[in-house]
Design an enzyme around this catalytic site. Structure first.
Site, PDB file in Angstrom:
ATOM      1  N   PRO A  30      12.443  28.286  -6.658  1.00  0.00           N
ATOM      2  CA  PRO A  30      10.900  28.395  -7.008  1.00  0.00           C
ATOM      3  C   PRO A  30      10.526  27.458  -8.435  1.00  0.00           C
ATOM      4  CG  PRO A  30      12.514  30.093  -8.213  1.00  0.00           C
ATOM      5  CD  PRO A  30      13.362  29.461  -6.981  1.00  0.00           C
ATOM      6  N   SER A  81       0.174  -5.134   3.522  1.00  0.00           N
ATOM      7  CA  SER A  81       0.147  -5.790   5.165  1.00  0.00           C
ATOM      8  C   SER A  81       0.212  -5.045   6.877  1.00  0.00           C
ATOM      9  CB  SER A  81       2.119  -6.308   5.017  1.00  0.00           C
ATOM     10  OG  SER A  81       1.918  -7.015   6.425  1.00  0.00           O
ATOM     11  N   GLY A 110       0.631  -1.447   0.308  1.00  0.00           N
ATOM     12  CA  GLY A 110       0.027  -0.169   0.190  1.00  0.00           C
ATOM     13  C   GLY A 110       0.854   1.192   0.438  1.00  0.00           C
ATOM     14  N   VAL A 164       7.313   9.444   6.138  1.00  0.00           N
ATOM     15  CA  VAL A 164       7.770  11.235   5.928  1.00  0.00           C
ATOM     16  C   VAL A 164       7.808  11.609   4.851  1.00  0.00           C
ATOM     17  CG1 VAL A 164       8.741  10.416   8.185  1.00  0.00           C
ATOM     18  CG2 VAL A 164      10.124   9.779   5.648  1.00  0.00           C
ATOM     19  N   LYS A 196       2.896  24.565  -1.134  1.00  0.00           N
ATOM     20  CA  LYS A 196       4.345  24.521  -1.172  1.00  0.00           C
ATOM     21  C   LYS A 196       4.878  25.116  -2.134  1.00  0.00           C
ATOM     22  CE  LYS A 196       8.597  21.720  -1.556  1.00  0.00           C
ATOM     23  NZ  LYS A 196       8.575  20.714  -2.140  1.00  0.00           N
ATOM     24  N   ILE A 204       3.649  -4.798   7.667  1.00  0.00           N
ATOM     25  CA  ILE A 204       4.590  -4.347   7.634  1.00  0.00           C
ATOM     26  C   ILE A 204       3.859  -2.916   7.405  1.00  0.00           C
ATOM     27  CG2 ILE A 204       6.259  -3.563   6.075  1.00  0.00           C
ATOM     28  CD1 ILE A 204       5.886  -6.581   5.486  1.00  0.00           C
TER      29      ILE A 204
END
Length: 497
Positions: free
Chosen positions: A98, A39, A14, A47, A78, A42
């Site tokens: 940028p 799973s 996944g 991050v 962002k 797992i």
């Protein structure tokens, strides 16, 4: 390989990459049974919390609006990335990178012209922060969404909670008919011709499919482990192999940028979400221990006495020699990873999925164009690698062996050497980049921002250097153009609300 359209595709793993693939494939091939196996034993890395504009391309392609997914995932906008303390050249201690914008057509020519004049020894301002609308927006804490009356497109990325994005995409995929299966792979079953026929699960059941997508992370259970595709490490180019991460409290003003700040043996990211900052220290375990890295990150964040828990991660930096082998495609960490300095992981995943869909269809669902596809994706990985290597190669810090060793490291590609040569010698940097086919993963603008931002420029011998030169460009007029463009944008906090 038969030219018959596959009846079933099984995605193993996944996370963001797996659920991106599930959504794109299910929305493209409604007559193919797309299943995803994940799973519960797992966990995901979770991050990778910054993106390039490719994430917007992805959500647009599956028909999901920002108002739907961003609040669910604590997401912010962002405009780009600021780099702090990567250079010790006076006036170039920091710079902003940028994303592209259509207003670049009005500002980039002046930037290139002044950068070239500065390389030739003329005392003109070539720092990139003076030339781009997105840099101005970030300094003023403005988001990248313009008023409807503003006729120029601004490209932008996002910051987000990677775990929540995975959960959101899972819901979307299941709603599109993707079958979600829970289980852990214990064996990959190969057929007579070396292709994958099934995977065995921990309950001894088997899952068969016609085509398999490997999203199993650094383990790369299908592509590298079962099919024995070679992994090419980038360790000689990129030293970093570990990270330590922890959250911190969000500020009242949420900045529309990722911040990258150098530390003693690597760099720290600071990514603003609606509810917290995500922080991490990417470092080389050859120069500093995990405990030392955690202490340094806590000092950097002012959390030395805090009981906030830290997570330690190992990174496998490099790429597979092939990303599509037989009836298997690897996406995400299972195909490769380049350290997160420019937040390219999701962009590479997106380009892998969309490139595969195109070549798989054009080849009538055979491997006819697998070699072309693999060469294209390898070029993208290698182009990203070169750009990130340049951050280290061009660094001008002298305070630790880590930074000094990066600066003198001779293990750089021919392409990067050519780009650095053109920067010093070319009469038209952007044009020569195109002529020599060096504009792949990054355009000339990005390379120029990096090199001028670092101050990779010849020293001015004296204030009299080329004293007769006068720039034909009026920077006050340019600044006014950028300021007036900025009147069309909202405060970032207001935009999020």
């Amino acid at each position: 390989m038969t030219s018959e359209k596959p009846k079933k595709i099984l995605i193993v793993g996944g996370g963001t990459a797996g659920w991106m693939a599930a959504n794109l494939m299910a929305s493209r091939w409604e007559d193919i049974d797309v299943c995803l196996l994940e799973s519960t034993e797992i966990g995901i890395i979770g991050v990778g919390e910054g993106s390039t504009p490719h994430l917007k391309f992805f959500f647009d392609s599956i028909g999901v609006s920002e108002s739907e997914w961003m609040p669910r995932c604590n997401a912010t906008y962002k405009n780009g990335i600021s780099f702090a303390n990567w250079s010790s050249v006076p006036g170039h201690e920091s710079y902003f990178h940028p994303f592209p914008a259509q207003t670049d057509d009005f500002t980039v020519p002046t930037f290139f012209s002044n950068a070239k004049a500065r390389i030739q020894g003329n005392n003109v301002n070539a720092h990139p922060d003076n030339y781009f609308l997105e840099t101005y927006l970030t300094k003023k804490n403005l988001g990248p969404i313009a008023a409807e009356s503003f006729p120029f497109q601004i490209f932008y990325g996002y910051h987000f909670d990677a775990t929540l994005v995975g959960q959101f995409l899972a819901e979307k995929a299941v709603g599109r008919g993707v079958k979600r299966i829970f289980g852990t792979v214990t064996e990959v079953v190969l057929g007579a011709k070396g292709e994958i026929t099934a995977v065995r699960l921990n309950d001894d059941s088997f899952l068969e499919a016609d085509f398999f997508i490997d999203c199993s992370g650094f383990k790369s259970l299908l592509l590298q482990d079962a099919l024995k595709v070679t992994f090419n490490s980038f360790k000689e180019n990129l030293f970093n192999n570990a990270a330590v991460v922890m959250p911190s409290a969000i500020s009242e003003i949420i900045p529309p940028e990722t911040k990258s700040t150098t530390l003693s043996n690597g760099w720290a990211w600071k990514i603003p979400l609606v509810n917290r900052y995500g922080n991490g220290y990417v470092y080389s375990g050859d120069y500093i221990t995990p405990d030392q890295a955690e202490t340094e990150l806590r000092q950097h964040l002012g959390l030395l006495e805090s009981d906030v828990a830290a997570r330690h991660l190992q990174m496998k930096v490099g790429r597979a020699e092939k990303h599509w082998e037989k009836n298997c495609l690897a996406i995400g960490l299972s195909q490769g990873f380049i350290e997160p300095l420019e937040a390219t992981a999701l962009a590479l995943s997106y380009e892998t999925i969309t490139g595969f869909i195109k070549h798989y269809e054009n080849g009538f669902y055979t491997n006819k164009f697998a070699e072309i596809f693999n060469n294209e994706i390898n070029a993208k990985f290698d182009g990203v690698r070169d750009y990130i290597v340049c951050h280290y190669k061009a660094n001008q810090r002298k305070d630790t062996n880590y930074w000094k060793d990066n600066a003198v490291n001779p293990k750089v590609s021919d392409s990067l050497n050519k780009i650095l040569y053109l920067w010093r010698t070319s009469q038209n940097f952007a044009n020569d980049m195109r002529i020599h086919n060096l504009e792949g993963s990054y355009q000339a603008k990005s390379w120029a921002c990096l090199l001028a931002g670092y101050g990779v420029l010849p020293p001015l011998e004296s204030s009299a250097t080329n004293a007769g030169y006068t720039s034909p460009h009026d920077l006050d007029q340019l600044a006014d153009f950028i300021r007036r463009c900025g009147l069309n944008f909202k405060n970032h906090n207001d935009l999020l609300n």
